[in-house]
Each structure stands twice: as structure tokens, then as C-alpha cells.
Design a protein around this motif. Structure first.
Motif, PDB file in Angstrom:
ATOM      1  N   GLN A 262       0.846  -1.197   0.000  1.00 32.37           N
ATOM      2  CA  GLN A 262       0.000   0.000   0.000  1.00 32.37           C
ATOM      3  C   GLN A 262       0.880   1.246   0.000  1.00 32.37           C
ATOM      4  O   GLN A 262       1.114   1.871   1.042  1.00 32.37           O
ATOM      5  CB  GLN A 262      -0.916  -0.008   1.221  1.00 32.37           C
ATOM      6  CG  GLN A 262      -2.070  -0.980   1.116  1.00 32.37           C
ATOM      7  CD  GLN A 262      -3.129  -0.737   2.177  1.00 32.37           C
ATOM      8  OE1 GLN A 262      -2.874  -0.073   3.192  1.00 32.37           O
ATOM      9  NE2 GLN A 262      -4.319  -1.242   1.948  1.00 32.37           N
ATOM     10  N   PRO A 263       1.388   1.638  -1.168  1.00 32.70           N
ATOM     11  CA  PRO A 263       2.266   2.814  -1.232  1.00 32.70           C
ATOM     12  C   PRO A 263       1.541   4.135  -0.996  1.00 32.70           C
ATOM     13  O   PRO A 263       2.190   5.177  -0.839  1.00 32.70           O
ATOM     14  CB  PRO A 263       2.825   2.747  -2.658  1.00 32.70           C
ATOM     15  CG  PRO A 263       1.826   1.962  -3.422  1.00 32.70           C
ATOM     16  CD  PRO A 263       1.232   0.972  -2.470  1.00 32.70           C
ATOM     17  N   GLU A 264       0.194   4.106  -0.946  1.00 31.27           N
ATOM     18  CA  GLU A 264      -0.531   5.347  -0.681  1.00 31.27           C
ATOM     19  C   GLU A 264      -0.386   5.783   0.774  1.00 31.27           C
ATOM     20  O   GLU A 264      -0.678   6.947   1.108  1.00 31.27           O
ATOM     21  CB  GLU A 264      -2.010   5.191  -1.026  1.00 31.27           C
ATOM     22  CG  GLU A 264      -2.759   4.160  -0.209  1.00 31.27           C
ATOM     23  CD  GLU A 264      -2.686   2.771  -0.825  1.00 31.27           C
ATOM     24  OE1 GLU A 264      -3.435   1.891  -0.368  1.00 31.27           O
ATOM     25  OE2 GLU A 264      -1.869   2.582  -1.743  1.00 31.27           O
ATOM     26  N   LEU A 265       0.079   4.887   1.636  1.00 32.87           N
ATOM     27  CA  LEU A 265       0.339   5.259   3.020  1.00 32.87           C
ATOM     28  C   LEU A 265       1.610   6.094   3.091  1.00 32.87           C
ATOM     29  O   LEU A 265       2.519   5.945   2.277  1.00 32.87           O
ATOM     30  CB  LEU A 265       0.493   4.008   3.890  1.00 32.87           C
ATOM     31  CG  LEU A 265      -0.717   3.078   3.990  1.00 32.87           C
ATOM     32  CD1 LEU A 265      -0.331   1.813   4.747  1.00 32.87           C
ATOM     33  CD2 LEU A 265      -1.883   3.771   4.669  1.00 32.87           C
ATOM     34  N   THR A 266       1.662   6.958   4.081  1.00 34.58           N
ATOM     35  CA  THR A 266       2.867   7.761   4.263  1.00 34.58           C
ATOM     36  C   THR A 266       3.932   6.936   4.975  1.00 34.58           C
ATOM     37  O   THR A 266       3.627   6.098   5.831  1.00 34.58           O
ATOM     38  CB  THR A 266       2.565   9.022   5.078  1.00 34.58           C
ATOM     39  OG1 THR A 266       2.100   8.643   6.386  1.00 34.58           O
ATOM     40  CG2 THR A 266       1.498   9.855   4.384  1.00 34.58           C
ATOM     41  N   GLN A 267       5.187   7.169   4.606  1.00 38.02           N
ATOM     42  CA  GLN A 267       6.272   6.437   5.238  1.00 38.02           C
ATOM     43  C   GLN A 267       6.372   6.756   6.724  1.00 38.02           C
ATOM     44  O   GLN A 267       6.712   5.887   7.532  1.00 38.02           O
ATOM     45  CB  GLN A 267       7.593   6.758   4.535  1.00 38.02           C
ATOM     46  CG  GLN A 267       7.666   6.268   3.093  1.00 38.02           C
ATOM     47  CD  GLN A 267       9.004   6.566   2.457  1.00 38.02           C
ATOM     48  OE1 GLN A 267       9.884   7.174   3.067  1.00 38.02           O
ATOM     49  NE2 GLN A 267       9.169   6.148   1.201  1.00 38.02           N
ATOM     50  N   ALA A 268       6.053   7.980   7.080  1.00 37.67           N
ATOM     51  CA  ALA A 268       6.127   8.372   8.491  1.00 37.67           C
ATOM     52  C   ALA A 268       5.109   7.603   9.328  1.00 37.67           C
ATOM     53  O   ALA A 268       5.405   7.157  10.450  1.00 37.67           O
ATOM     54  CB  ALA A 268       5.913   9.873   8.627  1.00 37.67           C
ATOM     55  N   ALA A 269       3.889   7.423   8.799  1.00 37.81           N
ATOM     56  CA  ALA A 269       2.848   6.712   9.550  1.00 37.81           C
ATOM     57  C   ALA A 269       3.209   5.239   9.726  1.00 37.81           C
ATOM     58  O   ALA A 269       3.050   4.674  10.818  1.00 37.81           O
ATOM     59  CB  ALA A 269       1.504   6.849   8.842  1.00 37.81           C
ATOM     60  N   VAL A 270       3.711   4.597   8.671  1.00 41.04           N
ATOM     61  CA  VAL A 270       4.067   3.180   8.754  1.00 41.04           C
ATOM     62  C   VAL A 270       5.267   2.989   9.681  1.00 41.04           C
ATOM     63  O   VAL A 270       5.310   2.058  10.491  1.00 41.04           O
ATOM     64  CB  VAL A 270       4.369   2.625   7.353  1.00 41.04           C
ATOM     65  CG1 VAL A 270       4.776   1.163   7.438  1.00 41.04           C
ATOM     66  CG2 VAL A 270       3.152   2.778   6.442  1.00 41.04           C
TER      67      VAL A 270
END
Length: 291
Positions: A262-270
Motif C-alpha cells: 500500500q504505497p498510498e500510506l505515508t512512510q512516516a505513519a508506517v
């Protein structure tokens, strides 16, 4: 004997036939008698089955068995309890309950064990562990307490470490922040104590965590669909089998697998959900992308 009527029933015992005539014996009172030739086969028969006489409430009250033994209590459940549902709630009964609780603990060591088992149960339940995990945590605490590993350590620390090992054994990974929220000691001290328990007790063998163990929790955090979760799990399993995940943080690599699906997620959130840095997540994601 002909004028007296005894309630009869077929006997379910090793003696299924009469040795004289071959008929099926019946129980009359306390004797097992053949109805054809009147031969007394047994004169002291025991009924090992349950008692079915009376109503269900009467059978429950007449039950002659105690509670099952449990490893969660310091006395394994052999101790008695004074119920609070009694009609007598006077001051004298209250004092009797207090004295009864004090009498259940014979020594300071037993009191410490009782407190530690309660703490282990509390931590496992707070971290959404099941009954099997709770029993395993209590077993580990008992073994560690018997090995005198509580010397120089608090009981809260030892009990939380036992809960940590039990969760690991059942593939339920928890982060340090999770223990900070529920434990009554520092999370780093808990992890250090867990390593000491594994080193001192030969019966405790905790397998290392894999990225696939962390994927379900991260997928639940971001409400991923079942198909996306399976794809992330497939990436994590293939990376372990291929050796790509070797030497990398399991939680960080699992976060990279989730982000790859799911690349639509932000890297910071993951990265925040996996308690890792954005740079580490990005590095692992590039490895997965090339993989």
C-alpha cells in the motif's frame, strides 16, 4: 424376596453376562443379580457414573468434586474461598474472610509467588493474550521463581518478562511501547530480564521473530484488506526463505512489506506504527522493490 420390589437397571460393568446361564445381569439395590437363575454375581457393586437423581440445581449442590487445578494460583487451586454471595455478611464474617486470606499464605516466598502470578496474568490480559498465553506466562514465572531469578529483580519485572516470553512463544509480538503502557517497570529492563530467563532456564526456548509475525498487527493498524495482508505476508515469507530479510529488524522489514503493498500510506505513519525510523523503512523498501 418375591414380595419386595427393588428398582432394577442394566449394569454397565465388566461382568456383562451371567457365568451360569449367560443372561444379562441387573442391579437390585446393592447387589448384581441374574434375573433368570437369581445368582448373585456381585454383592458390593459401585456406580462410578454421575448422579442423576434430583433436579439440576440439587445435583449441582450435591457435587463432590472441587474446582480444577490451575497453574495460575500459588496453591494450584487447592485452597478454599469464602464466597461473598453468602447471606451472612456480618462484621464477624468479614473478619473471618480476612483471616482466611492471611492463612492461605504460609511464607513470604508463597506471598511473593502469589503476587507475581497475579502480575503475570494482568500483563497478558492487558496485551490481549489468550488463556493459553496466560498459563504459559504463569509456568515461566514459576520456573524462574524456583530458580531464584527474583534475587536482585523486582517481582513486577520478572512477571512482565515471563509474559513477554509467553507472547513471543505464541507468535504475538509486542513493542516496547506496549509494555511501557501496562507494565509497572521499565520496558528495557523487561527485555533484559527475559534474556536472562532464557539463558538460565533450559526449558525456555524462544524462536526468533520473523517479519511475518509483525505483518498482521500492522495490517490491522491500517485496516488493510485480506488480499493486501496476504500479499504482504507472501513478500515477508519469501524474503525470509530467500535470505533477503537476514540481519534486518523484523518489525522494520514487516513495515516495508506493508508499505510495498500500500504505497498510498505515508512512510512516516508506517514507520511510527512499527517503531522504526523513516530512513530504515525506506532502505528496506528499496530492497523489497529490487527483490
Amino acid at each position: 424376596m418375591a414380595g419386595i420390589h427393588y428398582p432394577t437397571r442394566t449394569v454397565a460393568s465388566p461382568t456383562t453376562t451371567c457365568p451360569d446361564c449367560g443372561a444379562t445381569p441387573r442391579q437390585m439395590g446393592h447387589e448384581v443379580v441374574c434375573p433368570e437363575c437369581s445368582a448373585v454375581i456381585e454383592d458390593s457393586a459401585f456406580d462410578h457414573g454421575p448422579q442423576f437423581s434430583g433436579t439440576r440445581e440439587e445435583i449441582r449442590k450435591e457435587s463432590r468434586v472441587g474446582a480444577p487445578t490451575t497453574i495460575r494460583r500459588h496453591d494450584r487451586g487447592f485452597g478454599s474461598e469464602i464466597s461473598y454471595q453468602s447471606d451472612n455478611n456480618s462484621l464477624a464474617m468479614h473478619r473471618m474472610r480476612i483471616q482466611h486470606k492471611r492463612a492461605k499464605v504460609e511464607s513470604k516466598r508463597q506471598r511473593c509467588r502469589m503476587f507475581g502470578l497475579g502480575e503475570a496474568k494482568r500483563v497478558v490480559q492487558a496485551l490481549d493474550g489468550g488463556d493459553d498465553v496466560t498459563d504459559r506466562a504463569c509456568y515461566i514465572f514459576r520456573a524462574a521463581h524456583d530458580a531464584d531469578l527474583a534475587k536482585g529483580r523486582s517481582l513486577e519485572r520478572l512477571a512482565t518478562a515471563a509474559a513477554h516470553i509467553a507472547l513471543r512463544e505464541n507468535s504475538i509480538p509486542r513493542f516496547a511501547s506496549d509494555f511501557d503502557e501496562v507494565a509497572r517497570c521499565d520496558a528495557e529492563a523487561v527485555i533484559s530480564t527475559a534474556k536472562d530467563i532464557q539463558r538460565e532456564l533450559d526449558s525456555i526456548a524462544v524462536p526468533p521473530l520473523t517479519p511475518a509475525d509483525h505483518v498482521p498487527a500492522l495490517a490491522s493498524e491500517f485496516d488493510m484488506s485480506n488480499d493486501d495482508e496476504r500479499r504482504a505476508l507472501r513478500i515477508a515469507i519469501d524474503a525470509v526463505e530467500d535470505g533477503t530479510a537476514s540481519g534486518r529488524s523484523p518489525s522494520a522489514f514487516a513495515a516495508a512489506c506493508v508499505y510495498a503493498v500500500q504505497p498510498e500510506l505515508t512512510q512516516a505513519a508506517v514507520a511510527d506504527a512499527a517503531e522504526t525510523s523513516v530512513n530504515t523503512l525506506r532502505t528496506h523498501w528499496k530492497v523489497i522493490r529490487d527483490f
